[in-house]
Design an enzyme around this catalytic site. Structure first.
Site, PDB file in Angstrom:
ATOM      1  N   ASP A  65      -8.733  -4.126  16.003  1.00  0.00           N
ATOM      2  CA  ASP A  65      -9.187  -4.408  17.372  1.00  0.00           C
ATOM      3  C   ASP A  65      -9.009  -5.896  17.649  1.00  0.00           C
ATOM      4  O   ASP A  65      -9.823  -6.724  17.238  1.00  0.00           O
ATOM      5  CB  ASP A  65     -10.657  -3.993  17.505  1.00  0.00           C
ATOM      6  N   SER A 139      -0.125  -9.151  -1.862  1.00  0.00           N
ATOM      7  CA  SER A 139       0.088  -8.404  -3.095  1.00  0.00           C
ATOM      8  C   SER A 139       1.045  -9.124  -4.029  1.00  0.00           C
ATOM      9  O   SER A 139       2.092  -9.625  -3.612  1.00  0.00           O
ATOM     10  CB  SER A 139       0.651  -7.016  -2.777  1.00  0.00           C
ATOM     11  N   TYR A 152       1.810   0.489   2.056  1.00  0.00           N
ATOM     12  CA  TYR A 152       1.131  -0.747   1.657  1.00  0.00           C
ATOM     13  C   TYR A 152       2.147  -1.828   1.311  1.00  0.00           C
ATOM     14  O   TYR A 152       2.062  -2.963   1.803  1.00  0.00           O
ATOM     15  CB  TYR A 152       0.226  -0.455   0.465  1.00  0.00           C
ATOM     16  N   ALA A 154       5.345  -2.175   2.070  1.00  0.00           N
ATOM     17  CA  ALA A 154       6.142  -2.619   3.212  1.00  0.00           C
ATOM     18  C   ALA A 154       5.320  -3.490   4.156  1.00  0.00           C
ATOM     19  O   ALA A 154       5.813  -4.497   4.688  1.00  0.00           O
ATOM     20  CB  ALA A 154       6.701  -1.416   3.957  1.00  0.00           C
ATOM     21  N   SER A 155       4.060  -3.130   4.349  1.00  0.00           N
ATOM     22  CA  SER A 155       3.222  -3.913   5.258  1.00  0.00           C
ATOM     23  C   SER A 155       2.942  -5.300   4.692  1.00  0.00           C
ATOM     24  O   SER A 155       2.879  -6.287   5.437  1.00  0.00           O
ATOM     25  CB  SER A 155       1.910  -3.178   5.545  1.00  0.00           C
ATOM     26  N   LYS A 156       2.803  -5.411   3.382  1.00  0.00           N
ATOM     27  CA  LYS A 156       2.585  -6.715   2.768  1.00  0.00           C
ATOM     28  C   LYS A 156       3.864  -7.557   2.771  1.00  0.00           C
ATOM     29  O   LYS A 156       3.812  -8.784   2.911  1.00  0.00           O
ATOM     30  CB  LYS A 156       2.076  -6.547   1.334  1.00  0.00           C
TER      31      LYS A 156
END
Length: 257
Positions: A65, A139, A152, A154-156
């Site tokens: 948010d 990570s 996880y 890819a997002s890091k």
């Protein structure tokens, strides 16, 4: 609370993702070392208990948010009388084989781990003191993903690129990216499917991706606080990228899940 040393004395710190694991431990460590701490996360009941222990301030926050992020960062800065440092540890780790990772899972991982971190940095930057520091927990395994955690990983990796962009566009910021290796007592397995996890652990062991021993949670937290205090006290130097790996002692057995 008793203090072993007071190297963070007076530091005004906001910890995002402090309801458990590394964020919770960072808040405790920083308080013990003299910091004034505000904590934010979704589980406000746990945060209120933590704030009682640390004598700090608790704010309910869902990092998906963006409007709430702006409000909480400003409220925390006001409550602390300013903002010297922010530590972002919020993360989600969906366990699923890549072919079973649906769109909602991909979006949730990126919304929290990548966009959420960016939006906290975006909200905090205007409120930071002159020598202010932002530390973002990432990570250790970026660039060498394990099986079963594609969203996880890819997002890091995407988060790394966002932090590069922040440094390029805002070289005045003291921005630390810490790759955190396997750490005990972090709740990352909370809610995971046990059968799937057993399969993944077997794969990680076969691929040499599971260390013989994990880092202790308190040691990781103390190290993060030390990085923040060092950067704050030495404003002409930024420890931009730090990797925290478990220190394996001779004769240590294979880590268990």
């Amino acid at each position: 609370m008793s203090s072993q040393r007071a190297d963070a004395a007076g530091l005004r710190l906001l910890v995002v993702g402090a309801s458990s694991g590394i964020g919770h431990a960072v808040a405790v460590s920083a308080t013990e070392r003299g910091a004034k701490v505000a904590v934010a996360a979704r589980r406000i009941d746990l945060l209120n208990s933590l704030a009682e222990v640390t004598g700090g301030h608790a704010f309910e926050l869902d990092v998906e948010d963006s409007a709430a992020i702006n409000r909480v960062v400003n409220d925390a800065a006001d409550a602390l009388g300013g903002l010297d440092a922010v530590v972002f540890t919020s993360t989600v780790i969906p366990f699923a084989y890549i072919e079973d990772t649906d769109v909602a899972t991909w979006l949730h991982a990126f919304s929290v781990n990548t966009v959420g971190a960016n939006n906290v940095l975006r909200a905090a930057a205007p409120r930071l003191a002159e020598n202010g520091v932002v530390l973002v927990a990432s990570s250790y395994d970026v660039g060498r993903p394990r099986a079963g955690v594609a969203a996880y990983s890819a997002s890091k990796a995407a988060l790394d690129e966002i932090l590069h962009s922040w440094r390029i566009e805002h070289p005045e910021l003291s921005l630390i990216r810490v790759g955190v290796g396997p750490t005990d007592d972090t709740e990352i397995l909370r809610g995971a499917d046990r059968d799937l996890l057993d399969q993944l652990v077997a794969t990680w062991v076969a691929q040499g991706a599971l260390p013989a021993r994990m880092s202790a949670l308190r040691d990781v937290a103390n190290t993060l606080v030390s990085l923040v205090t060092t950067a704050y006290e030495n404003p002409t130097v930024v420890p931009e990228v730090v990797q925290l790996a478990p220190r394996i002692k001779k004769g240590a057995g294979r880590a268990s899940k």
